[in-house]
Design a protein around this motif. Sequence first.
Motif, PDB file in Angstrom:
ATOM      1  N   UNK A 142     -22.277 -11.711 -98.914  1.00  0.00           N
ATOM      2  CA  UNK A 142     -21.272 -11.131 -98.103  1.00  0.00           C
ATOM      3  C   UNK A 142     -20.850  -9.839 -98.234  1.00  0.00           C
ATOM      4  N   UNK A 148     -20.898 -15.125-101.780  1.00  0.00           N
ATOM      5  CA  UNK A 148     -20.095 -14.091-101.909  1.00  0.00           C
ATOM      6  C   UNK A 148     -20.718 -12.687-102.257  1.00  0.00           C
ATOM      7  N   UNK A 201     -13.625 -11.252 -99.492  1.00  0.00           N
ATOM      8  CA  UNK A 201     -15.135 -11.474 -99.323  1.00  0.00           C
ATOM      9  C   UNK A 201     -14.987 -13.200 -98.904  1.00  0.00           C
ATOM     10  N   UNK A 202     -14.183 -13.778 -99.920  1.00  0.00           N
ATOM     11  CA  UNK A 202     -14.016 -15.180 -99.163  1.00  0.00           C
ATOM     12  C   UNK A 202     -13.599 -15.428 -97.800  1.00  0.00           C
ATOM     13  N   UNK A 203     -12.575 -14.699 -97.483  1.00  0.00           N
ATOM     14  CA  UNK A 203     -12.327 -14.827 -96.124  1.00  0.00           C
ATOM     15  C   UNK A 203     -13.307 -14.589 -95.237  1.00  0.00           C
ATOM     16  N   UNK A 204     -14.202 -13.341 -95.319  1.00  0.00           N
ATOM     17  CA  UNK A 204     -15.196 -13.031 -94.478  1.00  0.00           C
ATOM     18  C   UNK A 204     -16.274 -14.241 -94.463  1.00  0.00           C
ATOM     19  N   UNK A 205     -16.395 -15.094 -95.611  1.00  0.00           N
ATOM     20  CA  UNK A 205     -17.400 -15.736 -95.697  1.00  0.00           C
ATOM     21  C   UNK A 205     -16.971 -17.438 -95.164  1.00  0.00           C
ATOM     22  N   UNK A 206     -15.814 -17.310 -94.993  1.00  0.00           N
ATOM     23  CA  UNK A 206     -15.224 -18.779 -94.325  1.00  0.00           C
ATOM     24  C   UNK A 206     -15.498 -19.712 -95.431  1.00  0.00           C
ATOM     25  N   UNK A 207     -14.888 -19.336 -96.746  1.00  0.00           N
ATOM     26  CA  UNK A 207     -15.252 -20.017 -97.993  1.00  0.00           C
ATOM     27  C   UNK A 207     -13.580 -20.154 -98.540  1.00  0.00           C
ATOM     28  N   UNK A 208     -13.270 -21.408 -98.791  1.00  0.00           N
ATOM     29  CA  UNK A 208     -11.891 -21.815 -99.399  1.00  0.00           C
ATOM     30  C   UNK A 208     -12.463 -21.668-100.832  1.00  0.00           C
ATOM     31  N   UNK A 265     -16.748 -25.767 -96.455  1.00  0.00           N
ATOM     32  CA  UNK A 265     -17.725 -25.171 -97.128  1.00  0.00           C
ATOM     33  C   UNK A 265     -17.227 -25.004 -98.599  1.00  0.00           C
ATOM     34  N   UNK A 322     -13.432 -23.527 -93.510  1.00  0.00           N
ATOM     35  CA  UNK A 322     -13.181 -23.067 -94.955  1.00  0.00           C
ATOM     36  C   UNK A 322     -13.289 -23.949 -95.940  1.00  0.00           C
TER      37      UNK A 322
END
Lengths: 490, 96
Positions: free
Chosen positions: A364, A361, B11-18, A348, A345
């Motif tokens: 997704x 975003x 969505x950020x959680x689903x995208x593995x994005x902090x 990225x 996380x």
Amino acid sequence: MMKLRELTLKETHDLLKAGEIGVVELTREYLDAIHENNPSINCYVTLCENEALNQAEEAQKRLSSGEENSALCGIPMGIKDNMCTYGVRTTCASKMLENFIPPYSSTAVDRLLKKGAVMLGKLNMDEFAMGSSTENTIFGPTRNPWNTEYVAGGSSGGSAAAVAANLAGFTLGSDTGGSIRQPAAFCGVVGLKPTYGLVSRYGLVAFASSLDQIGPLTKDVTDCALVMDEVVAHDPMDSTSVAWENGSFTEDLEKGVKGLSLGLPAEFFDSALDDGVRKAILKTIKLLEEQGASAQETALPGIKHAVPAYYLISSSEASANLARYDGIRYGHRSKAAKNIDEVYRSSRGEGFGREVKRRILLGTYALSSGYHDELYNKALKVRRIIANEFARAFEQFDVIIGPAYPTTAFKLGEKLEDPLKMYLSDIYTAGVNLAGLPGLVVPCGLDDKNMPIGIQLIGKPFSEKLLLRIGYAIEKAVGSFKALKNEGRA
Amino acid sequence: MATDVETIKKIAQLSALSINESELEGFAKDLDMIIGYMEQLSKLDTGDVKPMEHVLPLHNVLREDVPTHVNRREELMNNAPETANECFMVPSVVDA
């Protein structure tokens, strides 16, 4: 005195072949010019000075011995920084790949190097090819050589600016929704987005795999055909690669436009189109009519949905393609991460810029449960409608003709804060990628601010030779890149 | 279907994005505007049109299974942010 780097690829080749100039001397002139001019244009992000001089010596030997006759042998080129180059940093203008050294070369680059082209360096772009202005980049924006207050376009802004500023004999760019054609139009150079599958994507860092395509940016149409001759070939390393069996891209250039039918879609000439651009496009079409082509208005009603369909599909594919950046085997890794989940996380989150995050975003979201049918699947249906409309148009017309972009180049920072406004302007280019068609942009005039205007020709799949033939006629009628430049500076 | 801060977090959680707290509001605003515009498609009658994932008829392409690009271990490992004993290093994934 005329500088060597102001010559076209073809002119340069003729002098090299005649032994009147040498490859090393030519390469040095380009490198010196890059040192002098790159600080103001910012098209190169990595310079391969020593490698280029070595390649130049090698190319000179092959030319002198007659071992290699390719028009590209000894020609200095620049490569967009999303194509892998063995041993040379390939960043995609992203912090994520800032230190990535590819262990292999992309097929497109490899083919050119094998023909003796000299790689001067890697070119600036919007991060992961997401953008229309080459402002979304860790290296700072590329500036338009015609006027450095203006953007060079994007995402292949570095590739277009390098050609326009005579800092490369030719360049390669990539086009997912207009990323070769729009910067070509902004910088007054020739840019071709080939039919999907024609140029191998092996080693091109993937953005949206069903839309991405590599193509050349050149000083004139002949040069474009010469680069296509070398870069197009079936590649077993790309399962979507198709074979080209229609001969040299140069052979039809001088056949003229007599008897050809041009379709002008009403949707390409609506109120969104800037008046100066409209005038130049219509004037150019008149010139083609005077040479025996016929022009007629037509309709592509689906095009008005091309932008939403394009952004939903490309962002969805991007969200999957960019999932590979996990901070483990290559790419940026967050120093703050304490467990494996945080490695993913935070790496990225730190490694991707704002626009890339926005697209991940969006993609997704479009693929997530509950919206998959309503957004992603719907976009795929619209894609087929647009492809079918183009196919029907080509039953009636040889080519579709119109602008590449609603305006000429805009000023730096002008659109950066309004992503939707930036997206909407892809209206004339994105549909071409959705349908997998070839699109050629050729300079056709200047606006009242002395900024270049490009005209776009769209053809049925594998009609590149026809597009280049019409492009060549336009160039002869309007004046080449050099003539345009002289006019602009007068 | 407005996208608010909670949606972005999901969505950020689903995208593995902090995503930084300070950016959440901005992304929510952007995506709300963008998706709001995209929704014009849902009003479109696409009838029985089949989705088009790809412009080419895709089929499997087979080739001989011959190794290429061999002996690049060092080059590959050099790109890794952290290695030890010729292995990729990651934080512990199993509780001790």
